[in-house]
Each structure stands twice: as C-alpha cells, then as structure tokens.
Write an enzyme that holds these catalytic residues in place. Structure first.
Site, short mmCIF file in Angstrom:
data_model
loop_
_atom_site.label_atom_id
_atom_site.label_comp_id
_atom_site.label_asym_id
_atom_site.label_seq_id
_atom_site.Cartn_x
_atom_site.Cartn_y
_atom_site.Cartn_z
N GLY A 66 0.77 -1.24 0.00
CA GLY A 66 0.00 0.00 0.00
C GLY A 66 0.81 1.29 0.00
N ASP A 121 0.88 3.43 4.55
CA ASP A 121 -0.15 4.17 3.82
C ASP A 121 -1.23 4.71 4.76
OD1 ASP A 121 -1.08 1.62 4.44
OD2 ASP A 121 -1.70 1.11 2.41
N ASP A 124 -5.38 2.24 10.69
CA ASP A 124 -6.82 2.05 10.89
C ASP A 124 -7.00 1.59 12.35
OD1 ASP A 124 -9.46 1.54 9.33
OD2 ASP A 124 -9.09 -0.44 10.12
N PHE A 173 -13.89 3.20 4.25
CA PHE A 173 -12.93 2.47 3.42
C PHE A 173 -12.58 3.30 2.19
CE2 PHE A 173 -11.60 -0.60 0.22
CZ PHE A 173 -10.65 -1.29 0.93
N ASP A 180 -5.71 -0.37 -2.13
CA ASP A 180 -6.47 -1.20 -3.05
C ASP A 180 -7.83 -1.62 -2.51
OD1 ASP A 180 -5.26 -2.93 -1.01
OD2 ASP A 180 -6.11 -4.57 -2.18
#
Ligand code: 5GP
Ligand code: MG
Length: 195
Positions: A66, A121, A124, A173, A180
């Site tokens: 990512g 990246d 979360d 998301f 991706d």
C-alpha cells in the site's frame, strides 16, 4: 480501464482523468482527496522528517504494497542522506482487517541505534503497526518511528503515538494512491471513498 461512472473532467498533465465516482468490482467509490490535497499532506510529513532527522542517517522502511506511491513521492521530498528498505506486511482481506499480521518479506539487517522510520499508507485499528514496531524493537532497534499518510482516529484501538501523520480521515474504506480494493485501484492518483 476503471469504469468511470460520471462525466470526467481534465486531470491536468496526468494521463488519468479526475473521476467523481468510479466502480471497482461490486463497489462504488466517490472522489475524496485530490492529488493536490495528497501532495500537501506528503509535503507536511516530508518537512517534519527532514527537520527531525537530518544528520541522523535514518533507515526508511516502506510497508508494501500500500505505501509504495506515498513512499515514492515522500522520498523525493525528504532531502537528507538516508537508506530505503522494503518489507511486506499483510493484515487485510476485502474491506475488513483480519487482525492477523503476516510478514511476507522482512528487513535483512537491523538498524541498531540509527532511527528507523516506517512508511505506511494508512493506520486504521493500529494493530498492524503495533505488532511491527514491537517486532523491530525486539530485534534491537531503539529508535523506531512511524510515518503514515492517513490516520483514522475513529478506528484506532491502540494508544501508541504516531510520529508523522499526513491527514486524519473518517472511518470509511478508501482506495487509490497505493491503496487497493481486492488488489485494484492502487494506481489511481487520487483517493476515493466507498459510497
Ligand atoms: P490496521 O492494522 O491499522 O487496522 O490496518 C492497517 C492496514 O490495513 C493498512 O496498512 C492498509 O493496508 C489496510 N487498510 C486500513 N484501512 C484501509 C482502507 O480504508 N482502505 C484500504 N484499501 N486499506 C486499508
Ligand atoms: Mg498498509
């Protein structure tokens, strides 16, 4: 070609067009962060790293897949002598964190007392980075820092500090700019949010 689901407008000198909405497999996404907003966030991280680590011989550790696009842009803006290495971690299946962190490719030498900056990246739940930072510390690295382009404070389940954050975003998301959805969308120069 990604299925543009609206009327495209010009994307400047990029071969890609801006799309307001697009579809990847079964999911619809809407434009959320433009390449210009992303560039500002990357520059903010680069400036902070340059100010903190000039003369300290840092080792940058890019988390594949990512972070490849963020790392590429960031490294062009961090104007200090440094080394770059790549690791591959995986914790996600589809749009949900599996909470199992697999190391599919590892660092081949410890950095010791040199600062390590992990380039990620997005953070979360925070589970991936916690597990990886701990692994690097156990391997004898004393100065381990985290640089992430994006951070979702609403999803974060941990309490460790994140040294460099490009942008805070809501708990939705997203795809594009390296991120991706089931392996597609990484080459989009802008970031899209699921609708
Ligand atoms: P965490 O362990 O912090 O929950 O998740 C970290 C990894 O999950 C990130 O490095 C990224 O690869 C993936 N991830 C988290 N949120 C998103 C998202 O919104 N979109 C995509 N494509 N990947 C995400
Ligand atoms: Mg990642």
């Amino acid at each position: 070609m990604y299925k543009n689901t609206d009327n495209p407008s010009s994307g400047g000198d990029s071969p890609f067009l801006f799309m307001n909405t697009l579809k990847i497999n079964d999911k619809e996404f809407a434009l959320y962060l433009t390449r210009h907003q992303i560039e500002q966030a990357v520059r903010k991280v680069a400036d902070a790293i340059t100010a903190d680590l000039d003369g300290k011989d840092p080792l940058f550790v890019v988390v594949l897949n990512g972070a490849f696009m963020f790392a590429s842009d960031l490294m062009k803006m961090v104007n200090i002598p440094s080394e770059i290495a790549f690791v591959r971690l995986s914790s996600y299946v589809g749009t949900q964190s599996s909470h199992v962190v697999k190391e599919k490719m590892s660092l081949d030498k410890p950095a010791g007392k040199r600062p390590i900056v992990i380039i990620e990246d997005i953070i979360d739940t925070g589970i991936t980075m916690e597990s990886y930072v701990n692994r690097l510390r156990e391997a004898g690295n004393t100065d381990v820092r985290i640089a992430t382009l994006l951070f979702k404070p609403g999803a974060f389940q941990k309490s460790y500090p994140i040294d460099y954050i490009g942008l805070e975003i809501p708990n939705d998301f997203i795809v594009g700019y390296g991120l991706d959805y089931d392996d597609y969308g990484r080459n989009l120069p802008d970031i899209y949010k699921i609708v």
